[in-house]
Design an enzyme around this catalytic site. Structure first.
Site, PDB file in Angstrom:
ATOM      1  N   CYS A 126      24.420  14.677 -11.780  1.00  0.00           N
ATOM      2  CA  CYS A 126      24.645  15.302 -13.245  1.00  0.00           C
ATOM      3  C   CYS A 126      25.706  15.936 -13.375  1.00  0.00           C
ATOM      4  O   CYS A 126      26.908  15.823 -13.259  1.00  0.00           O
ATOM      5  CB  CYS A 126      23.362  15.656 -13.736  1.00  0.00           C
ATOM      6  SG  CYS A 126      23.209  15.779 -15.495  1.00  0.00           S
ATOM      7  N   ASP A 184      22.011   4.456 -17.650  1.00  0.00           N
ATOM      8  CA  ASP A 184      22.089   5.635 -17.730  1.00  0.00           C
ATOM      9  C   ASP A 184      22.886   6.013 -19.321  1.00  0.00           C
ATOM     10  O   ASP A 184      24.088   5.695 -19.132  1.00  0.00           O
ATOM     11  CB  ASP A 184      22.890   6.286 -16.739  1.00  0.00           C
ATOM     12  CG  ASP A 184      23.174   7.906 -16.788  1.00  0.00           C
ATOM     13  OD1 ASP A 184      23.111   8.506 -18.068  1.00  0.00           O
ATOM     14  OD2 ASP A 184      23.647   8.720 -16.001  1.00  0.00           O
ATOM     15  N   HIS A 215      19.365   7.717 -15.721  1.00  0.00           N
ATOM     16  CA  HIS A 215      19.862   8.903 -15.460  1.00  0.00           C
ATOM     17  C   HIS A 215      18.829   9.770 -14.486  1.00  0.00           C
ATOM     18  O   HIS A 215      17.832   9.682 -14.802  1.00  0.00           O
ATOM     19  CB  HIS A 215      20.135   9.764 -16.524  1.00  0.00           C
ATOM     20  CG  HIS A 215      21.057  11.019 -16.344  1.00  0.00           C
ATOM     21  ND1 HIS A 215      22.397  10.894 -15.975  1.00  0.00           N
ATOM     22  CD2 HIS A 215      20.709  12.347 -16.305  1.00  0.00           C
ATOM     23  CE1 HIS A 215      22.875  12.271 -15.862  1.00  0.00           C
ATOM     24  NE2 HIS A 215      21.867  12.911 -16.021  1.00  0.00           N
TER      25      HIS A 215
END
Length: 245
Positions: A126, A184, A215
């Site tokens: 991330c 995502d 994600h």
């Protein structure tokens, strides 16, 4: 491989003390170091377990607290709305120069760490995927594993939301690996194409993987976790680090 997981060090950076959590094999010897950047919540239990997994393959894993200027040392943000809002706020409040000085500090320290053999890689998820990529602009980083790296394609990381990471990919010296989930929403198809085109233009050494996943699919808490895909990705990581570190 047996590892120890309770070591920390507080490093002096230009913007204050930064706590780093260290996971490493207990067996005597010197090992390559992997600087592992967390998501916006800092060093949560899922991040600790992932760091321990990599360390168990024979690496020193160093996990910096990315928001050390804004939160007391040791702070862990919760996986809830309040923690998410705080993490996202700090992601854009912290200057890019501070992210860079943090990376330089931990890389230079890792090279002198008594258990390190001098070989350095980075990894992140991330926010951490972007930070792992940006840290890999340092000439001593030989490999970077970047999982669903956010804010690379639109250059919006940091204070002012105007980072230049995607425009500096020609500075990469080592091999990079990018892994994205097709579902995502943070890195859409068009954004992934932008990153790959920039890598091609920079003539970077990289590998690219996309999976049917959401994600944060590596996080082993919550509904997005994909255990089978986790195993596949860890094999990719170990091969990347094995051939470069």
């Amino acid at each position: 491989m047996i590892i120890q997981t309770n070591e920390t060090i507080d490093l002096k950076t230009p913007t204050g003390l930064m706590r780093c959590h260290i996971f490493r094999p207990v067996a005597e010897g010197k090992y390559a170091a992997v600087i592992f950047y967390s998501e916006i919540y800092q060093v949560t239990q899922p991040i600790r377990r992932l760091a321990a997994y990599i360390a168990g393959q024979g690496y020193i894993v160093i996990v910096p607290e990315v928001y050390h200027e804004y939160e007391p040392l040791g702070t862990v943000l919760e996986y809830d709305k309040e923690g998410t809002d705080r993490g996202n706020c700090l992601k854009f409040e912290k200057p890019i120069s501070a992210y860079d000085s943090d990376a330089n500090t931990v890389i230079e320290w890792a090279k002198t760490y008594e258990h390190c053999n001098g070989h350095i890689g980075t990894m992140g998820v991330c926010l951490g995927g972007h930070l792992a990529l940006r840290a890999a602009l340092h000439s001593d980083v030989k490999a970077a594993a970047c999982f669903y790296a956010t804010n690379v394609h639109d250059s919006t990381l940091g204070q002012g939301q105007c980072d230049n990471t995607i425009h500096r990919l020609n500075e990469l010296k080592g091999e990079t690996m990018f892994v994205f989930g097709r579902q995502d929403p943070h890195v859409p198809f068009e954004g992934r194409i932008q990153i790959q085109q920039a890598l091609h233009k920079a003539e970077a050494s990289y590998e690219w993987h996309e999976f049917n996943a959401q994600h944060a699919f590596l996080r082993d808490e919550g509904p997005r976790y994909d255990a089978a895909l986790f195993q596949t990705c860890m094999e990719l990581v170990i091969r990347l680090f094995g051939r470069n570190l």
